[in-house]
Design an enzyme around this catalytic site. Sequence first.
Site, PDB file in Angstrom:
ATOM      1  N   ASN A   1      -2.808  13.047  -4.541  1.00 16.11           N
ATOM      2  CA  ASN A   1      -3.990  13.461  -5.290  1.00 16.11           C
ATOM      3  C   ASN A   1      -4.489  14.827  -4.840  1.00 16.11           C
ATOM      4  OD1 ASN A   1      -4.292  11.239  -7.041  1.00 16.11           O
ATOM      5  ND2 ASN A   1      -5.261  10.021  -5.432  1.00 16.11           N
TER       6      ASN A   1
ATOM      7  N   GLU B   1      -4.675   2.475  -4.148  1.00 14.30           N
ATOM      8  CA  GLU B   1      -3.212   2.488  -4.249  1.00 14.30           C
ATOM      9  C   GLU B   1      -2.605   1.225  -3.657  1.00 14.30           C
ATOM     10  OE1 GLU B   1      -4.426   4.941  -0.626  1.00 14.30           O
ATOM     11  OE2 GLU B   1      -5.113   4.651  -2.680  1.00 14.30           O
TER      12      GLU B   1
ATOM     13  N   ASP C   1      -2.345   9.530 -10.987  1.00  8.65           N
ATOM     14  CA  ASP C   1      -2.344   8.363 -11.884  1.00  8.65           C
ATOM     15  C   ASP C   1      -0.947   8.097 -12.444  1.00  8.65           C
ATOM     16  OD1 ASP C   1      -5.017   8.107 -11.422  1.00  8.65           O
ATOM     17  OD2 ASP C   1      -5.657   8.887 -13.381  1.00  8.65           O
TER      18      ASP C   1
ATOM     19  N   ASP D   1       0.854  -1.190   0.000  1.00  4.59           N
ATOM     20  CA  ASP D   1       0.000   0.000   0.000  1.00  4.59           C
ATOM     21  C   ASP D   1       0.892   1.243   0.000  1.00  4.59           C
ATOM     22  OD1 ASP D   1      -2.897   0.927   0.360  1.00  4.59           O
ATOM     23  OD2 ASP D   1      -1.823   2.090   1.867  1.00  4.59           O
TER      24      ASP D   1
END
Length: 318
Positions: free
Chosen positions: A185, A220, A194, A177
């Site tokens: 973001n 993620e 992205d 993770d």
Amino acid sequence: MRILIADDDPVSRRVLEATLRRWGHELVVCQNGWQAWQELQKEDAPRLAILDWMMPGMDGLQVCAAVRQRQQDRYTYLLLLTARGQKEDLVAGLDAGADDYLTKPFHAHELKARLRAGKRILDLEEQLIEAREALRIQATRDPITGLWNHAAILEALQRELARASREHQPLAVVMVDLDHFKRVNDTFGHLVGDAVLREAARRLSTNIRSYDAMGRYGGEEFLIVFPNCTRDDALRRSERLRLALCQEPIHVPQATVTVSASFGVAAIESPFPTDGDTLLHAADEALYAAKRCGRNRVEQAPDPSAGTELVLRQAACQ
């Protein structure tokens, strides 16, 4: 096109060969049906074949029937060349698997027209194969990272669990993770997020073995399946992956982002079977232990079939 021709009559064969070469085709020339059948079984066999009906060994009808009985991914278009003109003979040829026929002596313009028809069929099949492959990729691949999607990586895990149980081999899974990814973001926007996600996936996937499986588990989070891998081996591999992520910042056109990840490792080394949910739960618990203990680290779970308490292993980014 690349075309196979088979005719035992040398004069007829040379006339056909000269005509096709004059039109720019690449030829595989056979003198009888047996040679044609051997060539058509090869992986790089021509997709279109012109077969004389009457040949020693195997005649044209037998070659057609043999080709149609074989299971193959790509279609072979078969044109039967015959001196027989009765309707019953032509029906027999088509029933044997021929796609079209041409009577001897052939007319050059008619041959060219029938080859064009064959090429249209083969081109349509290519388009269908490309569309099918695109749908397969869409159904099994994550659109952002190109990795296996959630369903596909779980399917890969089930296959490897069955193999490990059957062959009495160890199996390890790793939950990964990305740390504080929401900040990326929120700070730079989802397009940068992205791009960072793609680069993180690339760094991870290029540092695993060719027969390992890796997919985007969600958000993620990634899942890596290590076949024939003990817990200690998985810990070492995970540490290398952790360093591959955090040692160098990720450069994208709009930003430079430092990324790290937390890793949870679980492995089966006991000979009795363990289901995928139990193994995933153990890896997930190890991952959350890594998060609780400061992130950017590798933590391990014991053999999930042993029922013992979680064992933590600390690792800091150098």
